[in-house]
Scaffold this motif. Sequence first.
Motif, PDB file in Angstrom:
ATOM      1  N   GLY A  25       0.811  -1.230  -0.018  1.00  0.00           N
ATOM      2  CA  GLY A  25       0.026   0.167  -0.015  1.00  0.00           C
ATOM      3  C   GLY A  25       0.789   1.263   0.228  1.00  0.00           C
ATOM      4  N   THR A  26       1.578   1.489   1.180  1.00  0.00           N
ATOM      5  CA  THR A  26       2.587   2.520   1.182  1.00  0.00           C
ATOM      6  C   THR A  26       3.832   1.663   1.304  1.00  0.00           C
ATOM      7  OG1 THR A  26       0.990   3.739   2.498  1.00  0.00           O
ATOM      8  CG2 THR A  26       3.168   4.614   2.498  1.00  0.00           C
ATOM      9  N   PRO A  27       4.465   2.133   0.176  1.00  0.00           N
ATOM     10  CA  PRO A  27       6.053   1.315   0.236  1.00  0.00           C
ATOM     11  C   PRO A  27       6.812   1.550   1.323  1.00  0.00           C
ATOM     12  CG  PRO A  27       5.931   2.939  -1.708  1.00  0.00           C
ATOM     13  CD  PRO A  27       4.579   2.720  -0.974  1.00  0.00           C
ATOM     14  N   LYS A  28       7.666   0.957   1.853  1.00  0.00           N
ATOM     15  CA  LYS A  28       8.523   1.120   2.795  1.00  0.00           C
ATOM     16  C   LYS A  28       9.604   1.654   1.881  1.00  0.00           C
ATOM     17  CE  LYS A  28       6.576  -0.977   6.202  1.00  0.00           C
ATOM     18  NZ  LYS A  28       5.361  -0.978   5.744  1.00  0.00           N
ATOM     19  N   VAL A  29      10.694   2.450   2.753  1.00  0.00           N
ATOM     20  CA  VAL A  29      11.975   2.944   2.074  1.00  0.00           C
ATOM     21  C   VAL A  29      12.678   1.635   1.335  1.00  0.00           C
ATOM     22  CG1 VAL A  29      13.989   4.207   2.343  1.00  0.00           C
ATOM     23  CG2 VAL A  29      11.989   4.887   3.494  1.00  0.00           C
ATOM     24  N   LEU A  30      12.611   0.555   1.951  1.00  0.00           N
ATOM     25  CA  LEU A  30      13.354  -0.537   1.401  1.00  0.00           C
ATOM     26  C   LEU A  30      12.880  -1.022   0.077  1.00  0.00           C
ATOM     27  CD1 LEU A  30      13.649  -3.001   4.348  1.00  0.00           C
ATOM     28  CD2 LEU A  30      15.508  -1.767   3.566  1.00  0.00           C
ATOM     29  N   GLY A  31      11.626  -0.588  -0.062  1.00  0.00           N
ATOM     30  CA  GLY A  31      11.033  -1.144  -1.442  1.00  0.00           C
ATOM     31  C   GLY A  31      11.181  -0.183  -2.316  1.00  0.00           C
ATOM     32  N   LEU A  32      11.620   1.094  -2.123  1.00  0.00           N
ATOM     33  CA  LEU A  32      12.025   2.211  -3.395  1.00  0.00           C
ATOM     34  C   LEU A  32      13.212   2.099  -3.736  1.00  0.00           C
ATOM     35  CD1 LEU A  32       9.828   4.885  -1.689  1.00  0.00           C
ATOM     36  CD2 LEU A  32       9.071   3.357  -3.524  1.00  0.00           C
ATOM     37  N   HIS A  33      13.453   2.299  -5.254  1.00  0.00           N
ATOM     38  CA  HIS A  33      14.563   2.227  -5.934  1.00  0.00           C
ATOM     39  C   HIS A  33      15.270   3.760  -5.497  1.00  0.00           C
ATOM     40  CE1 HIS A  33      14.404  -0.847  -8.455  1.00  0.00           C
ATOM     41  NE2 HIS A  33      13.258  -0.436  -9.262  1.00  0.00           N
ATOM     42  N   PRO A  91       4.906   3.129 -14.449  1.00  0.00           N
ATOM     43  CA  PRO A  91       5.880   2.634 -13.347  1.00  0.00           C
ATOM     44  C   PRO A  91       6.255   3.470 -12.519  1.00  0.00           C
ATOM     45  CG  PRO A  91       7.003   2.770 -15.470  1.00  0.00           C
ATOM     46  CD  PRO A  91       5.702   3.372 -15.633  1.00  0.00           C
ATOM     47  N   THR A  92       5.745   4.158 -11.623  1.00  0.00           N
ATOM     48  CA  THR A  92       5.849   5.147 -10.800  1.00  0.00           C
ATOM     49  C   THR A  92       7.069   4.919  -9.764  1.00  0.00           C
ATOM     50  OG1 THR A  92       4.185   4.495  -9.144  1.00  0.00           O
ATOM     51  CG2 THR A  92       3.509   6.210 -10.691  1.00  0.00           C
ATOM     52  N   ALA A  93       7.255   3.736  -9.128  1.00  0.00           N
ATOM     53  CA  ALA A  93       8.154   3.499  -8.331  1.00  0.00           C
ATOM     54  C   ALA A  93       9.649   3.339  -8.922  1.00  0.00           C
ATOM     55  CB  ALA A  93       7.981   2.382  -7.262  1.00  0.00           C
ATOM     56  N   SER A  94       9.536   3.017 -10.315  1.00  0.00           N
ATOM     57  CA  SER A  94      10.738   3.039 -11.249  1.00  0.00           C
ATOM     58  C   SER A  94      11.106   4.213 -11.900  1.00  0.00           C
ATOM     59  CB  SER A  94      10.682   1.947 -12.034  1.00  0.00           C
ATOM     60  OG  SER A  94      10.372   0.533 -11.176  1.00  0.00           O
ATOM     61  N   LEU A  95      10.581   5.537 -11.606  1.00  0.00           N
ATOM     62  CA  LEU A  95      10.401   6.662 -12.387  1.00  0.00           C
ATOM     63  C   LEU A  95      10.975   7.639 -11.489  1.00  0.00           C
ATOM     64  CD1 LEU A  95       9.488   7.784 -15.175  1.00  0.00           C
ATOM     65  CD2 LEU A  95       7.325   8.020 -14.085  1.00  0.00           C
ATOM     66  N   SER A  96      12.039   8.299 -11.764  1.00  0.00           N
ATOM     67  CA  SER A  96      12.217   9.554 -10.973  1.00  0.00           C
ATOM     68  C   SER A  96      11.481  10.832 -11.162  1.00  0.00           C
ATOM     69  CB  SER A  96      14.020   9.991 -11.177  1.00  0.00           C
ATOM     70  OG  SER A  96      14.325  10.328 -12.353  1.00  0.00           O
ATOM     71  N   CYS A  97      10.968  11.092 -12.621  1.00  0.00           N
ATOM     72  CA  CYS A  97      10.272  12.442 -12.768  1.00  0.00           C
ATOM     73  C   CYS A  97       9.271  12.172 -13.835  1.00  0.00           C
ATOM     74  CB  CYS A  97      11.521  13.088 -13.155  1.00  0.00           C
ATOM     75  SG  CYS A  97      10.754  14.868 -13.557  1.00  0.00           S
ATOM     76  N   LEU A  98       8.010  12.485 -13.490  1.00  0.00           N
ATOM     77  CA  LEU A  98       6.985  12.525 -14.505  1.00  0.00           C
ATOM     78  C   LEU A  98       6.820  13.801 -14.868  1.00  0.00           C
ATOM     79  CD1 LEU A  98       4.885  10.919 -15.840  1.00  0.00           C
ATOM     80  CD2 LEU A  98       3.259  11.211 -13.807  1.00  0.00           C
ATOM     81  N   ARG A 116       4.049   9.361  -2.791  1.00  0.00           N
ATOM     82  CA  ARG A 116       4.483   8.034  -1.777  1.00  0.00           C
ATOM     83  C   ARG A 116       5.631   7.496  -2.331  1.00  0.00           C
ATOM     84  NH1 ARG A 116      -0.885   5.350  -0.103  1.00  0.00           N
ATOM     85  NH2 ARG A 116      -0.919   4.691  -2.271  1.00  0.00           N
ATOM     86  N   ASP A 117       5.479   7.141  -3.694  1.00  0.00           N
ATOM     87  CA  ASP A 117       6.687   6.491  -4.245  1.00  0.00           C
ATOM     88  C   ASP A 117       7.748   7.312  -4.401  1.00  0.00           C
ATOM     89  OD1 ASP A 117       5.182   3.956  -4.330  1.00  0.00           O
ATOM     90  OD2 ASP A 117       4.562   4.324  -6.545  1.00  0.00           O
ATOM     91  N   GLY A 118       7.832   8.608  -4.154  1.00  0.00           N
ATOM     92  CA  GLY A 118       9.016   9.408  -4.382  1.00  0.00           C
ATOM     93  C   GLY A 118       9.307   9.648  -5.774  1.00  0.00           C
ATOM     94  N   THR A 119       8.016   9.947  -6.441  1.00  0.00           N
ATOM     95  CA  THR A 119       8.533  10.286  -7.888  1.00  0.00           C
ATOM     96  C   THR A 119       8.309  11.952  -8.054  1.00  0.00           C
ATOM     97  OG1 THR A 119       7.147   8.414  -8.352  1.00  0.00           O
ATOM     98  CG2 THR A 119       7.653   9.959 -10.305  1.00  0.00           C
ATOM     99  N   VAL A 120       8.980  12.663  -8.511  1.00  0.00           N
ATOM    100  CA  VAL A 120       8.808  13.898  -8.694  1.00  0.00           C
ATOM    101  C   VAL A 120       7.925  14.250  -9.726  1.00  0.00           C
ATOM    102  CG1 VAL A 120       9.847  16.208  -9.317  1.00  0.00           C
ATOM    103  CG2 VAL A 120      10.907  14.633  -7.666  1.00  0.00           C
ATOM    104  N   LEU A 121       6.857  15.378  -9.603  1.00  0.00           N
ATOM    105  CA  LEU A 121       5.891  15.632 -10.681  1.00  0.00           C
ATOM    106  C   LEU A 121       6.396  17.215 -11.163  1.00  0.00           C
ATOM    107  CD1 LEU A 121       3.358  14.217 -11.578  1.00  0.00           C
ATOM    108  CD2 LEU A 121       2.162  15.350  -9.876  1.00  0.00           C
ATOM    109  N   ALA A 122       6.516  16.947 -12.574  1.00  0.00           N
ATOM    110  CA  ALA A 122       6.557  18.434 -12.891  1.00  0.00           C
ATOM    111  C   ALA A 122       5.640  18.779 -14.041  1.00  0.00           C
ATOM    112  CB  ALA A 122       8.065  18.313 -13.586  1.00  0.00           C
TER     113      ALA A 122
END
Lengths: 323, 116
Positions: A10-18, A59-66, A84-90
């Motif tokens: 649901g909400t990824p732990k830091v461990l689960g994020l690239h 693939p939001t959690a594998s993406l640095s910037c949308l 939540r997945d740490g993706t920057v939205l521009a």
Amino acid sequence: MNRRLPDSLGTPKVLGLHPVKNRISYLYLDTVRVTADRNGVRAHTEHPETGRVERVYLPTASLSCLLLGPGTSITQAAVTALTRDGTVLAWVGDGGVRCYSAFLHESTSTELLHRQVGLLADNEKRTEAAHRHFRLRFDEAPPTGATIARLRSLEGARMKALYKALAKQHGVGPFRRSYDPNDFTASDPVNQALTAGNSALYGICTAIVLSLGASPGLGIIHEHNQRAFTYDLADLYKAETVLPTAFALSKSDNPERDMRKHLREDVRLLKLVPRMIRDIRYVLTGEGTADEEIRTGVVDLWDPEGNVAAGTNYADDGRGESW
Amino acid sequence: MSTFAVITTSAIPDGTRGALTRWMIEPAPGVYVGTLTARVREYLWDAVRESIDEQYGWVALIHDSDTEQGYAVRTHGTGNGERSIVDLDGVSLVSWPVLEGQGEERTLDHKSITHW
């Protein structure tokens, strides 16, 4: 069939994020609606041939910037999932009008932010940082003791020569950087490509800066803008990526798309993301280390004598109990 | 130079399934995993594509590749819920039609029960 979803998805732990350096550098979308669906994020597009509505999961959690271009809309739930997945939205627009959503993980280190603020509070240190920036950008040390004004004039001369050489190489007439914010397509292909390439490059730079816990707004060379440091960083790479590509696209019928494709290849081949991480550290701290020492989830209480651990009671009866 | 490759299939003839196992292993029904040279990979891809059932069959090939994603994807056949690969400035993603009643946003938090 009903099944429970594991909590961790649901909400990824830091461990689960690239970490940002292992992510796809950017994705650009326009004229789509972005929604959350089944714990994923999807874009609704029209199929070019059938005209039917299609869905594409991102693939939001594998993406640095949308990068969201003109004609896009996005729902609150989708933005929540992205951040939540740490993706920057521009949000990027025709005239290069941009704004960024900021995500800040609680676990992001603030060490670089402290160094950044330290530089801005001390003109001497800031000038040293500007010298480091110059060295990275032009691959040569600036004259010892050069003032900021001197660096500016050296930079101007070099950029003028570069534009001239590129225009000559690609048979483009005398080049003038220009675009009309109200009419993107009115400008020539080179300018369109430059605008599109810069937007994407700023997006990547902002994503990397944020992910390291630094602030995109506290620039060394640029100032008074929320993207000041982003501009500083992007300047280090423009001469080898966006600029030559833009001039090469002077005859392109879709300079924007071609530029983004080329830039993606450049980012990969030049290993730009790991380099950005190294360069940010070098400019801000003067240390040339490439290893990322990230202290996660640590909170200190500040003390000029040296910080002390938080979560402890320092009442005067003095036993420093942990709670 | 061999690279890692996965072929997933549906509704392909028994003969093709058996043949694939001479190059690859089949850890789950219709899923083939192996390390193949580019030439062999293309050879098998063409062979599988030609033998699938045009109405129900589909096949997807995923293999290591020097792209930002690190892999390349190809699909063939219409029996795959009409999924197709779209290229977004160099990133391959999957696109498929939104069916009746699926256009609405469905948000689930991790506490809710998921239905599929």
